[in-house]
Design a protein around this motif. Structure first.
Motif, PDB file in Angstrom:
ATOM      1  N   PHE B 157      75.748  90.452  59.487  1.00 18.13           N
ATOM      2  CA  PHE B 157      77.071  90.155  58.957  1.00 18.13           C
ATOM      3  C   PHE B 157      77.191  88.747  58.323  1.00 18.13           C
ATOM      4  O   PHE B 157      77.758  88.622  57.228  1.00 18.13           O
ATOM      5  CB  PHE B 157      78.144  90.352  60.036  1.00 18.13           C
ATOM      6  N   THR B 161      78.337  87.942  54.535  1.00 18.15           N
ATOM      7  CA  THR B 161      79.418  86.983  54.249  1.00 18.15           C
ATOM      8  C   THR B 161      78.931  85.915  53.268  1.00 18.15           C
ATOM      9  O   THR B 161      79.624  85.575  52.309  1.00 18.15           O
ATOM     10  CB  THR B 161      79.879  86.313  55.568  1.00 18.15           C
ATOM     11  N   LEU B 186      84.050  94.820  44.210  1.00 19.76           N
ATOM     12  CA  LEU B 186      84.967  95.582  45.075  1.00 19.76           C
ATOM     13  C   LEU B 186      84.215  96.380  46.135  1.00 19.76           C
ATOM     14  O   LEU B 186      84.626  96.428  47.295  1.00 19.76           O
ATOM     15  CB  LEU B 186      85.838  96.510  44.218  1.00 19.76           C
ATOM     16  N   TRP B 187      83.099  96.968  45.738  1.00 17.94           N
ATOM     17  CA  TRP B 187      82.314  97.729  46.718  1.00 17.94           C
ATOM     18  C   TRP B 187      81.705  96.792  47.758  1.00 17.94           C
ATOM     19  O   TRP B 187      81.643  97.130  48.942  1.00 17.94           O
ATOM     20  CB  TRP B 187      81.224  98.545  46.021  1.00 17.94           C
ATOM     21  N   LEU B 189      82.909  93.971  48.736  1.00 16.57           N
ATOM     22  CA  LEU B 189      84.013  93.546  49.617  1.00 16.57           C
ATOM     23  C   LEU B 189      84.373  94.681  50.576  1.00 16.57           C
ATOM     24  O   LEU B 189      84.636  94.444  51.766  1.00 16.57           O
ATOM     25  CB  LEU B 189      85.232  93.132  48.787  1.00 16.57           C
ATOM     26  N   ALA B 190      84.351  95.920  50.059  1.00 13.88           N
ATOM     27  CA  ALA B 190      84.651  97.075  50.919  1.00 13.88           C
ATOM     28  C   ALA B 190      83.638  97.162  52.069  1.00 13.88           C
ATOM     29  O   ALA B 190      84.018  97.397  53.218  1.00 13.88           O
ATOM     30  CB  ALA B 190      84.643  98.356  50.102  1.00 13.88           C
ATOM     31  N   TRP B 192      81.984  94.684  53.425  1.00 10.97           N
ATOM     32  CA  TRP B 192      82.300  93.569  54.344  1.00 10.97           C
ATOM     33  C   TRP B 192      83.489  93.955  55.221  1.00 10.97           C
ATOM     34  O   TRP B 192      83.477  93.738  56.438  1.00 10.97           O
ATOM     35  CB  TRP B 192      82.592  92.320  53.506  1.00 10.97           C
ATOM     36  N   LEU B 193      84.493  94.544  54.604  1.00 15.92           N
ATOM     37  CA  LEU B 193      85.716  94.911  55.345  1.00 15.92           C
ATOM     38  C   LEU B 193      85.448  96.027  56.355  1.00 15.92           C
ATOM     39  O   LEU B 193      85.995  96.011  57.458  1.00 15.92           O
ATOM     40  CB  LEU B 193      86.808  95.339  54.360  1.00 15.92           C
ATOM     41  N   ILE B 194      84.602  96.983  55.975  1.00 14.78           N
ATOM     42  CA  ILE B 194      84.305  98.092  56.901  1.00 14.78           C
ATOM     43  C   ILE B 194      83.589  97.555  58.150  1.00 14.78           C
ATOM     44  O   ILE B 194      83.937  97.918  59.279  1.00 14.78           O
ATOM     45  CB  ILE B 194      83.474  99.192  56.194  1.00 14.78           C
ATOM     46  N   LEU B 196      83.745  94.529  59.228  1.00 18.03           N
ATOM     47  CA  LEU B 196      84.727  93.697  59.933  1.00 18.03           C
ATOM     48  C   LEU B 196      85.657  94.588  60.772  1.00 18.03           C
ATOM     49  O   LEU B 196      85.968  94.265  61.930  1.00 18.03           O
ATOM     50  CB  LEU B 196      85.545  92.915  58.895  1.00 18.03           C
ATOM     51  N   ALA B 197      86.066  95.719  60.195  1.00 18.71           N
ATOM     52  CA  ALA B 197      86.913  96.679  60.935  1.00 18.71           C
ATOM     53  C   ALA B 197      86.153  97.200  62.149  1.00 18.71           C
ATOM     54  O   ALA B 197      86.730  97.361  63.234  1.00 18.71           O
ATOM     55  CB  ALA B 197      87.324  97.819  60.017  1.00 18.71           C
ATOM     56  N   PHE B 199      83.861  95.595  63.879  1.00 18.05           N
ATOM     57  CA  PHE B 199      83.861  94.549  64.924  1.00 18.05           C
ATOM     58  C   PHE B 199      85.190  94.527  65.677  1.00 18.05           C
ATOM     59  O   PHE B 199      85.218  94.372  66.895  1.00 18.05           O
ATOM     60  CB  PHE B 199      83.594  93.171  64.308  1.00 18.05           C
ATOM     61  N   HIS B 200      86.285  94.663  64.936  1.00 22.29           N
ATOM     62  CA  HIS B 200      87.610  94.653  65.574  1.00 22.29           C
ATOM     63  C   HIS B 200      87.779  95.877  66.483  1.00 22.29           C
ATOM     64  O   HIS B 200      88.304  95.773  67.583  1.00 22.29           O
ATOM     65  CB  HIS B 200      88.714  94.616  64.511  1.00 22.29           C
ATOM     66  N   TRP B 201      87.344  97.013  65.964  1.00 25.18           N
ATOM     67  CA  TRP B 201      87.425  98.266  66.738  1.00 25.18           C
ATOM     68  C   TRP B 201      86.607  98.136  68.027  1.00 25.18           C
ATOM     69  O   TRP B 201      87.045  98.511  69.102  1.00 25.18           O
ATOM     70  CB  TRP B 201      86.903  99.408  65.862  1.00 25.18           C
TER      71      TRP B 201
END
Lengths: 340, 245
Positions: B157, B161, B186-187, B189-190, B192-194, B196-197, B199-201
């Motif tokens: 990760f 980043t 955009l892909w 970033l997507a 990275w966000l997935i 990140l989601a 890790f939060h989950w």
């Protein structure tokens, strides 16, 4: 409470990821309008506020790197919002300022201007100082137009400054023929063979189909593009590359800045912008008209740049600290405990 | 590529006891091919899709060794992943993408070029390993494999980043914008966000819904594949990064 923050984060991040994927199908131009639209502007603001309130969570007191990571993202989005065209538009409207967010300067050699235009050519404002274009130069790759190399020895068999009009006899009994000239050369696979064809007319990607005839009667086909590319069957004995004379290596605008009568000379190249007076000037493009070449310099406001850069540093340090350093320290401690 | 394929086959065929040897030979051969191409290329070989895959092949060996040595990934699935990934990465380099080097266009002549693409390469290999673990976890030992995948994603990760941030700073310097909303951007970033989601989950539910964790990892890697391949190769996505195709 922690459950609420984490679950909402998953939902917001997921939503953002979906927006990104949707935006990628729109194409760059439409995606810019989509992501800078008012509803999306509010999405960023809500995301920012959510991040801000989440930072008050007590969990972050014991996890400093996680705090850095989150506050970094907050700063990046805030800086981006602060420097965005929408925010600038509101600042100009309510603060009665006339700062330029993004525009273009069009300059011929020996010409001076401070007028800034938008992408459609409409004047959107003026800079508080003048820029004088002393010289605009394009440097090219100095390799010859067409070069034929022996694939195995890398020995140069022939160089031609131009694509020949008719058949050319080369050294070693080789014969070169131009079989086709295309405005937009595309290759199609048909029964394992490459078949050249003209692509859509609105795209310009000139290319040539060439044939090399060897003294033993073998025929080999080569495809070269003006814009830096070539293709040939792997069984061919040569590498034929073509680099058109207009294949640029670098663009450079030598600018004289005049403010309060004091001139200073600066060079603006691709990847070497000029930071001056709260703006960044970068080499955007160039065009040619009956008078000769003229340069197009992009100009953007530096508003929000320190916040974004600080945010990036925090995100990077936070990510490295939380995902690398903390687990490493934990592992070392665990190993020490085991050895004790 | 052949060595990696033999190394992967060695996991299933007890007769092939030279699995490790094949793997080492694969590492050496891909590193040699990469060095040879670098010598011939106009710059550091990260410009074309061929060069990207060649570099991925070269990085696979050291990174797999790192995973084995420091993350204890010595189970048969990890060993199979090493060989399979080597084969899958080097196959397009050998048979799909043209190998000939190109001169660098002005926009790529930047000190950010190597670190930006290089960090992504590191991240992608580690995430590929994580995806293999996640896929394996759907069939057997889900908790154990999810934990292995989690450790790999945790390692990858920061690279992801770093790639994103370096690309953004480079864009600001070259084009005046941090972000151009280009399909590739955009892909990425997507992706990275997935993650990140994920890790939060995971921070919220741990391994209570382990299959959901595994699917999130697989979706993340699917986004990586789209970023790396689909955006560059599909004519549908037009953007700043199409030169690499």
């Amino acid at each position: 409470m922690r459950h609420f923050w984490l679950l909402t984060s998953v939902i917001l991040l997921g939503l953002w990821a979906i927006l990104c994927i949707y935006g990628s199908f729109l194409g760059s131009q439409s995606a810019v309008f989509f992501f800078q639209s008012l509803p999306l502007f509010f999405f960023w603001v809500i995301f920012d506020l959510f991040l801000l309130f989440s930072l008050m969570n007590t969990h972050f007191r014991t996890h400093p790197f996680l705090f850095m990571l989150h506050s970094g993202v907050l700063m990046v989005i805030s800086g981006g919002l602060w420097g965005s065209p929408k925010a600038q538009d509101w600042r100009n409207r309510f603060g009665r300022t006339s700062e330029i967010v993004k525009g273009y300067l069009i300059l011929s050699e020996q010409e001076e201007t401070n007028k800034v235009y938008d992408a459609s050519g409409r004047q959107i404002g003026s800079l508080p100082f003048d820029l004088y274009l002393e010289q605009f130069t394009i440097t090219y790759y100095d390799n010859p137009a067409l070069s034929i190399l022996d694939k195995n020895t890398r020995q140069n068999l022939c160089t031609l400054q131009q694509i020949p009009e008719g058949p050319v006899e080369l050294e070693g009994g080789l014969r070169l023929e131009v079989l086709g000239r295309y405005k937009n050369l595309q290759l199609r696979r048909q029964q394992g063979l490459a078949v050249p064809e003209e692509g859509p007319a609105q795209i310009r990607n000139p290319g040539f189909e060439l044939k090399l005839l060897w003294p033993d009667g073998t025929e080999e086909y080569y495809y070269v593009w003006e814009r830096n590319g070539f293709w040939m069957p792997s069984s061919n004995r040569c590498i034929v590359s073509y680099s058109a004379p207009q294949m640029p290596r670098q663009y450079e605008s030598r600018i004289v800045l005049r403010q309060n009568g004091k001139p200073t000379v600066h060079s603006i190249r691709v990847n070497h912008p000029l930071f001056y007076g709260g703006y960044t000037f970068f080499q955007q493009s160039w065009r040619e008209n009956e008078k000769g070449c003229y340069t197009i310099l992009g100009v953007v406001s530096n508003r929000g740049v320190p916040a974004v850069l600080t945010g990036y540093c925090l995100v990077m340090l936070g990510a490295a600290g939380h995902f690398w350093l903390v687990p490493l320290v934990k592992t070392i401690r665990k190993e020490h405990r085991h050895s004790d | 590529m052949v060595f990696y394929a033999l190394s992967a086959a060695g996991v299933f065929l007890p007769a092939l006891r030279m699995r490790r040897l094949f793997w080492k030979a694969g590492c050496i051969a891909s590193a040699a091919a990469w060095l040879f191409h670098w010598f011939r290329a106009f710059g550091f070989p990260l410009q074309t899709m061929f060069e990207i895959f060649l570099t991925l092949g070269m990085l696979l060996g050291p990174l797999s060794w790192f995973c084995r040595r420091w993350l204890g990934m010595t189970d048969p699935l990890s060993e199979l992943a090493e060989g399979l990934l080597g084969f899958c990465i080097l196959f397009p380099a050998g048979f799909v993408f043209p190998e000939y080097p190109r001169p660098l266009p002005p926009a790529l002549q930047s000190p950010f070029f190597i670190p930006h693409v290089g960090t992504y390469m590191f991240a992608y290999i580690l995430l590929a390993h994580a995806a293999v673990q996640a896929a394996g976890g759907l069939f057997a030992a889900p908790v154990q494999r999810e934990y292995r995948a989690f450790r790999l994603v945790r390692l990858a990760f920061p690279f992801l980043t770093m790639g994103l941030i370096l690309g953004s700073i480079w864009a600001k310097i070259a084009w005046g914008d941090w972000w151009s909303w280009d399909p590739k951007e955009l892909w990425s970033l997507a992706c990275w966000l997935i993650y990140l989601a994920y890790f939060h989950w995971r921070a919220d539910f741990g391994v209570r819904y382990v299959n959901a964790n595994l699917w999130m990892l697989l979706v993340g890697f699917l986004a990586v594949l789209c970023t790396l391949l689909l955006v560059n190769l599909s004519t549908f996505f037009k953007g700043l990064h199409n030169y690499a195709g």
